[in-house]
Scaffold this motif. Sequence first.
Motif, PDB file in Angstrom:
ATOM      1  N   CYS A  87       0.990  -1.195  -0.086  1.00  0.00           N
ATOM      2  CA  CYS A  87      -0.046   0.063  -0.029  1.00  0.00           C
ATOM      3  C   CYS A  87       0.958   1.287   0.153  1.00  0.00           C
ATOM      4  O   CYS A  87       0.521   2.351   0.212  1.00  0.00           O
ATOM      5  CB  CYS A  87      -0.710  -0.216   1.053  1.00  0.00           C
ATOM      6  N   ASP A  88       2.147   0.889  -0.259  1.00  0.00           N
ATOM      7  CA  ASP A  88       3.084   2.281  -0.008  1.00  0.00           C
ATOM      8  C   ASP A  88       4.064   2.171  -1.162  1.00  0.00           C
ATOM      9  O   ASP A  88       5.252   2.581  -0.981  1.00  0.00           O
ATOM     10  CB  ASP A  88       3.708   2.194   1.328  1.00  0.00           C
ATOM     11  N   GLY A 148       9.097   7.679 -12.354  1.00  0.00           N
ATOM     12  CA  GLY A 148       8.193   8.831 -12.251  1.00  0.00           C
ATOM     13  C   GLY A 148       8.875   9.915 -11.273  1.00  0.00           C
ATOM     14  O   GLY A 148       8.553  10.856 -11.709  1.00  0.00           O
ATOM     15  N   THR A 173       3.757  -4.648   4.319  1.00  0.00           N
ATOM     16  CA  THR A 173       5.110  -3.930   3.857  1.00  0.00           C
ATOM     17  C   THR A 173       6.246  -5.037   3.460  1.00  0.00           C
ATOM     18  O   THR A 173       5.903  -6.073   3.523  1.00  0.00           O
ATOM     19  CB  THR A 173       5.300  -3.261   5.163  1.00  0.00           C
ATOM     20  N   PHE A 225       9.709   2.860 -10.011  1.00  0.00           N
ATOM     21  CA  PHE A 225       9.547   3.740  -8.906  1.00  0.00           C
ATOM     22  C   PHE A 225      10.277   4.826  -9.326  1.00  0.00           C
ATOM     23  O   PHE A 225       9.860   6.135  -9.325  1.00  0.00           O
ATOM     24  CB  PHE A 225      10.296   3.248  -7.575  1.00  0.00           C
ATOM     25  N   PRO A 230       3.936   3.057  -4.809  1.00  0.00           N
ATOM     26  CA  PRO A 230       3.521   3.311  -5.923  1.00  0.00           C
ATOM     27  C   PRO A 230       4.535   3.240  -7.295  1.00  0.00           C
ATOM     28  O   PRO A 230       5.723   3.109  -6.900  1.00  0.00           O
ATOM     29  CB  PRO A 230       3.220   4.798  -6.072  1.00  0.00           C
ATOM     30  N   PRO A 231       4.355   2.700  -8.518  1.00  0.00           N
ATOM     31  CA  PRO A 231       2.903   2.434  -8.978  1.00  0.00           C
ATOM     32  C   PRO A 231       2.405   1.129  -9.021  1.00  0.00           C
ATOM     33  O   PRO A 231       1.607   0.742  -9.756  1.00  0.00           O
ATOM     34  CB  PRO A 231       3.085   3.257 -10.490  1.00  0.00           C
ATOM     35  N   TRP A 283      -0.632   1.034  -4.213  1.00  0.00           N
ATOM     36  CA  TRP A 283      -0.620   2.144  -3.306  1.00  0.00           C
ATOM     37  C   TRP A 283      -1.986   2.417  -3.101  1.00  0.00           C
ATOM     38  O   TRP A 283      -2.939   1.611  -3.502  1.00  0.00           O
ATOM     39  CB  TRP A 283       0.126   3.255  -4.129  1.00  0.00           C
ATOM     40  N   GLN A 284      -2.251   3.303  -2.135  1.00  0.00           N
ATOM     41  CA  GLN A 284      -3.637   3.729  -1.887  1.00  0.00           C
ATOM     42  C   GLN A 284      -3.802   5.229  -2.523  1.00  0.00           C
ATOM     43  O   GLN A 284      -2.918   6.095  -1.986  1.00  0.00           O
ATOM     44  CB  GLN A 284      -4.077   3.700  -0.484  1.00  0.00           C
ATOM     45  N   ASP A 285      -4.776   5.400  -3.268  1.00  0.00           N
ATOM     46  CA  ASP A 285      -4.936   6.863  -3.704  1.00  0.00           C
ATOM     47  C   ASP A 285      -5.572   7.620  -2.486  1.00  0.00           C
ATOM     48  O   ASP A 285      -5.822   6.967  -1.402  1.00  0.00           O
ATOM     49  CB  ASP A 285      -5.831   6.975  -4.724  1.00  0.00           C
ATOM     50  N   THR A 286      -5.770   8.973  -2.498  1.00  0.00           N
ATOM     51  CA  THR A 286      -6.168   9.899  -1.576  1.00  0.00           C
ATOM     52  C   THR A 286      -7.542   9.382  -1.014  1.00  0.00           C
ATOM     53  O   THR A 286      -8.182  10.004   0.073  1.00  0.00           O
ATOM     54  CB  THR A 286      -5.965  11.169  -1.580  1.00  0.00           C
ATOM     55  N   SER A 287      -8.373   8.746  -1.627  1.00  0.00           N
ATOM     56  CA  SER A 287      -9.637   8.361  -1.291  1.00  0.00           C
ATOM     57  C   SER A 287      -9.654   6.969  -0.773  1.00  0.00           C
ATOM     58  O   SER A 287     -10.932   6.329  -0.291  1.00  0.00           O
ATOM     59  CB  SER A 287     -10.917   8.472  -2.206  1.00  0.00           C
ATOM     60  N   GLY A 288      -8.369   6.374  -0.559  1.00  0.00           N
ATOM     61  CA  GLY A 288      -8.211   4.914   0.371  1.00  0.00           C
ATOM     62  C   GLY A 288      -8.250   3.675  -0.662  1.00  0.00           C
ATOM     63  O   GLY A 288      -8.568   2.839  -0.163  1.00  0.00           O
ATOM     64  N   CYS A 302      -2.883  -5.197   3.229  1.00  0.00           N
ATOM     65  CA  CYS A 302      -1.573  -4.284   3.127  1.00  0.00           C
ATOM     66  C   CYS A 302      -0.592  -4.899   3.713  1.00  0.00           C
ATOM     67  O   CYS A 302      -0.559  -5.147   4.998  1.00  0.00           O
ATOM     68  CB  CYS A 302      -1.731  -2.960   3.574  1.00  0.00           C
ATOM     69  N   SER A 325      11.305   6.818  -0.691  1.00  0.00           N
ATOM     70  CA  SER A 325      11.224   8.138  -0.577  1.00  0.00           C
ATOM     71  C   SER A 325      12.221   9.088   0.108  1.00  0.00           C
ATOM     72  O   SER A 325      12.806  10.117  -0.166  1.00  0.00           O
ATOM     73  CB  SER A 325       9.857   8.801  -0.079  1.00  0.00           C
TER      74      SER A 325
END
Lengths: 224, 229, 306
Positions: C61-62, C217, C103, C214, C64-65, C68-73, C101, C194
């Motif tokens: 969930c962490d 992008g 890791t 990764f 992308p791409p 991942w979770q978009d801002t609406s979950g 999810c 990140s």
Amino acid sequence: MDILASFEWSFIWENREELWEGFKNTMKASAIGIGGAFVIGLVLGAIRAHRIPVASQLAATYVEIIRNTPILVQIFFIFYFLPRVGVSLEPFTVAWVAVMIWGGAFNTENFRAGFEAVPQRLREAGLALGFSPFKTFLNVTLPVGGRIALPSSINTYISVLKNTSLMLVVGYAELTAVAYSIQANTFRTFEMFAVLAVAYLAIVWMLSALIRLLEARLRLPEAL
Amino acid sequence: MPLAYELPEWVRPVAVYMLREGLPETLKLAAVAVTVSALIGILLGTFLTIHFRPLQALLRFYIEVWRGLPIIVTILFIYWLPALHVLGQTIQLDAYTAAAVGLSLWGSAQVAEATRGAVQSIPKEQHEAAAALGFGWLGRHAFVIVPQALRRLLPPFVGLLVNIIQNTTIAFVIGVNEFLQAGQRQVENLTTQTGNPHAFEIFAGVLVVFFIISFPLTMLARYLERRLV
Amino acid sequence: MRRLVAITGLVALVAAIVTALSMAAPAGKTGSQATLPPKPRLPALPGEVRSRGKFLIGVKCDFPPFGWQDTSGRNRGYDVDTARQFAAWAFGSRSKVDFTCTTTASRIPTLQSKRVDFIISTLTWTAQRELTIDYSLPYYGAAGKLLVKNSVIVGRLNTWMRGKTITTTPGSIYDRWIKNCFKDTTLLVVSSPSSGVLAVKDGRADALMFDDAFLVGVAANAPDLRLTNHKFLDVPWGVGIRKNEPEMKRWVDTAIRGMKARDLFWKIMQRTIPRRFYTTFKQNVPRPKNTLKYPRGTVPESACPS
């Protein structure tokens, strides 16, 4: 109970070097963190107890911020903040800085309480003997108040040591992180938990016993 | 000059995600852990006042182990546990439950210790008076002693709540989407989508939100303590 | 009554158009795909999954791409869409799947403890991991890249790496490769990709070594960073399945083969990344004429460039 039957001591033995390295890293970060927390607590505790203007308020703010936010978030924050002010950033640095700042805040409160518990007349006596305020602090407030603060500050040091286990998230290879990565590759849950439990409980229980011993030995005379 | 400072475009959706997905998870986890800790802790703490050596030793062991271990170690251990087979049922804790159990083990040990002190601080006369009224051990404690002890327990309870709220962040490590994890996920998204992680701003935001929740509770605990003394 | 007629008429019209379009579409296509049935012939799923009526799948969930979770979950990404395709074929609906999810550190324990049926979570093939879990056929072929500041010129990798500080994430294939092959390189291990990007931006590291998907992008969006031309450690990813579950493995492998034959992985990738990266990623996904293979019998992270 096949779980217990499959417990293999030899597995721990095979990984002893890595685990020992981890243990040493835990102790390293803890030692520096505790030393720093002691100094911070002593200085800021004195400032708080003597209500030195501005400095005292700043110290209080620092204490409240640290005590009211999760240490894990503080670690993240430091991890991303230090580079902004140009401080080179090894995981080891983050580890001891984070626990030092955290422990320092709790210790400030411990020492403040200790110093404030010193009866006013003792300080007056020191001043009457011709000691400067600073000398009075060194010769009267510090020895008496420090003694009062000792048990609670050792409690803080215990927490500092326990908190180094969170450094897993910044990639510092302390004991928990080492056991974690071994477990992730081998799924030897019970062996690794046994190592962690024995190591942490041994230190924590020893320090707790020390507190009880000191509380008995260092008890101030009642007449105070 | 505009009166309101324009927030950068990325802030709103990220904040909404964190507050809607992450924060409720944090608060739910804290509520569950505090409730379970209180129930188990008060029970164990009351039992601890019984003068029966083997029982005392057993309870002491429970308290010292879960208080002594770093919470992260407890949570990891519970999460690592292989599936348990009980009465033909397979029990497998998900990350959220593992975190709740780990926090509750720690919290109940804290409460038990505080309860022991509070129960023992109730004067002996109260026990005798209750006994004279015909209460047995159970009735005496359930209706007379523990209710009085609870008053003394209130400030440490609020303190415990603050502690547990902050320690819910440890669930981050096993992937529970609490507030910190929610922030971390958006940091990763922003990194690939905009090339800038905005990590400093996001974690500063996390810090501020936790402070806003915890600080009033800390003040409340202090106020209660002063009032009771 | 009149409304009913109107609605029926409208529905009929839409149906007619859709039918016409769908009949026209295959006619326009050429090659092997056109002759394939819409769905491959899939073996039976394990009884437990079949009776549950949906998949339980571990994804990132962490990351992308891929996951991942978009801002609406909502769960999004290449791995997630692959999972949804599986659900569509197994249970007739893309939504018959519950995501857990995971890791990097928790994904294999999550699988082993039977919390999920299998994991589609950016799992690079390694010989060591294959001792504890089974891999499906590859569903993505990642490659390593170097992210550097624009001003940095990298010549031959071997010479350049000497004396430099390289950052990557712990336990990754790059972590082991650098330790094995670049003894004169300082390794800075960071908790997440990140923070590796930040390390390069801040100058704490000379380069971030990580998966191309990764980094592409990041490089495209950060004006001060770019990717070098080096490409290394192209080891495919697979779906992680528990050992001794041959039914499950057979099902997943058949589904992946079916998606490959229908070029569905490429369709998913096109949805996942912006158009300008299409050429970069064409080689990374299994396609009818692009077969990925695990480097079995070799240890990629011990193979040092000369």
